[in-house]
Design an enzyme around this catalytic site. Structure first.
Site, PDB file in Angstrom:
ATOM      1  N   CYS A  14       0.654  -1.165  -0.162  1.00 42.87           N
ATOM      2  CA  CYS A  14       0.034   0.000  -0.036  1.00 42.87           C
ATOM      3  C   CYS A  14       0.873   1.366   0.087  1.00 42.87           C
ATOM      4  O   CYS A  14       0.282   2.280  -0.089  1.00 42.87           O
ATOM      5  CB  CYS A  14      -0.954   0.068   1.131  1.00 42.87           C
ATOM      6  N   ASP A  46     -14.916   5.938   2.240  1.00 45.23           N
ATOM      7  CA  ASP A  46     -15.215   4.596   2.866  1.00 45.23           C
ATOM      8  C   ASP A  46     -14.227   3.590   2.205  1.00 45.23           C
ATOM      9  O   ASP A  46     -13.870   3.764   1.254  1.00 45.23           O
ATOM     10  CB  ASP A  46     -16.675   4.101   3.079  1.00 45.23           C
ATOM     11  N   ASP A 223     -10.253   0.063   7.959  1.00 44.17           N
ATOM     12  CA  ASP A 223      -9.118  -0.764   7.991  1.00 44.17           C
ATOM     13  C   ASP A 223      -8.229   0.188   7.844  1.00 44.17           C
ATOM     14  O   ASP A 223      -8.190   1.222   7.296  1.00 44.17           O
ATOM     15  CB  ASP A 223      -9.058  -2.083   7.233  1.00 44.17           C
TER      16      ASP A 223
HETATM   17 CO    CO Z   1      -9.766  -0.027   3.376  1.00 42.50          CO
HETATM   18 CO    CO Z   2     -15.723   1.757   6.392  1.00 42.16          CO
END
Ligand code: CO
Ligand code: CO
Ligand code: CO
Length: 346
Positions: A14, A46, A223
């Site tokens: 990432c 989101d 996350d």
């Molecule tokens: Co995520």
């Molecule tokens: Co979320």
């Protein structure tokens, strides 16, 4: 022949994301589709989009892919799949189906490497109960792998960035430091133990954490991936119109993450993440610089950050520990909005 995938990339996992500030600039000019069945779109940043099929069923849709974060092709496949599926868990959904996304230098690497990456992806997907039913591959200079994932969710049980409430405690399920550990690995500073701990954590599905969220009807979570703890928390704080305060000393860390930072091991992605958060950030005048920078470390396949009613927090924590998430900790609090969205304390 032993292939080391890490030798092929500058930024793995990432950390290879486009800097969040640049991304936001572009996204704001894209027309948002108007449809009453779209329950969650990119407006709240989101983890995944949600589309309502009927009163009892909505689909959660997401995709993630990235260049290698580790040397071994099979482990890379597992990590990439765990990371892609994680966005469905972060929304409270049940992942069901997926498609492979692969970029691969077919003229430079043996096809066995391709097969190993895929096998890692398939094995991790089946551990999550996800069936991979197709995919797409193109030739590219550096390998990249991930999944597009579809999950099911009840339209009234979606867990979003906008669900954090003043008075909540923040619980983090996995320790932080994958970006720093990997940067240290390139410099030969990270111990084998720390590397294998980080790989083990990146391979771990966020499934058990998501089950605990559902059991306690938690409303706000995300996350933690490429934008780091503070970057993803900023999206949550903005969407929920609250201030998020982290006690950085309470943030669980992988192995020797702290001393690696002290040795100057701060990846470039951390500064891009800091740049994204800075105008919304208050940090205590006596903040320990190393602890501050940990908040901006880009995580690959990181844990869940959940906003939990204070009276439930101890019970949630107990369940997470019992589920094997032994590092899960309360790392901060949510308050009414006070001038800055993110507040870092020692
Ligand atoms: Co995520
Ligand atoms: Co979320
Ligand atoms: Co994602």
């Amino acid at each position: 022949m032993k292939i080391d995938l890490l030798k092929m990339v500058e930024y793995g996992g990432c950390s290879a994301k486009i800097p969040p500030k640049q991304l936001e600039e572009i996204l704001k000019y894209l027309p948002l589709p108007q449809d009453p069945n779209i329950l969650v779109d990119i407006d709240t940043h989101d983890d995944a989009g949600v589309y309502k099929i009927n009163d009892d069923l909505a689909l959660v849709l997401t995709t993630d892919f990235f260049p290698p974060v580790c040397s071994d092709p099979y482990e890379f496949g597992q990590i990439a799949a765990a990371n892609s599926i994680s966005d469905v868990y972060a929304m409270g959904g049940d992942p069901v189906l997926a498609l492979n996304i692969m970029m691969f230098p077919a003229s430079k690497l043996p096809m066995e490497v391709y097969a190993e990456i895929m096998k890692g992806g398939f094995d991790k997907a089946s551990e999550a109960g996800v069936r991979i039913i197709g995919g797409h591959t193109i030739d590219d200079i550096t390998p990249k792998y991930g999944l597009a994932v579809v999950g099911y969710i009840h339209p009234e049980k979606i867990i979003t960035n906008s669900g954090a409430k003043s008075g909540d405690y923040l619980i983090m399920t996995k320790p932080i430091g994958t970006g720093i550990i990997m940067a240290g690995q390139r410099l030969g500073l990270t111990s084998e133990d720390d590397i294998s701990e980080a790989i083990g954590l990146m391979k771990q599905l966020n499934k058990s954490g998501a089950e605990v969220m559902k059991k306690y009807s938690i409303k706000g979570a995300t996350d933690i991936t490429g934008f780091g703890l503070a970057g993803h928390a900023l999206k949550m704080a903005k969407a929920s119109s609250v201030t998020i305060t982290f006690n950085m000393k309470k943030v669980p860390l992988i192995g020797n993450t702290y001393s690696l930072i002290e040795d100057g091991c701060i990846p470039g992605a951390s500064f891009r993440n800091l740049d994204f958060v800075e105008e919304y950030l208050y940090s205590a005048p006596d903040i320990d610089y190393n602890l501050k920078m940990i908040a901006f470390d880009a995580q690959t396949s990181g844990g869940l950050l959940m906003s939990v009613h204070s009276q439930m927090a101890e019970a949630v924590l107990k369940d997470l520990h019992a589920a094997g998430l032994t590092s899960a900790s309360i790392i901060g609090v949510v308050t009414e909005f006070q001038d800055k969205y993110i507040n870092l304390q020692n």
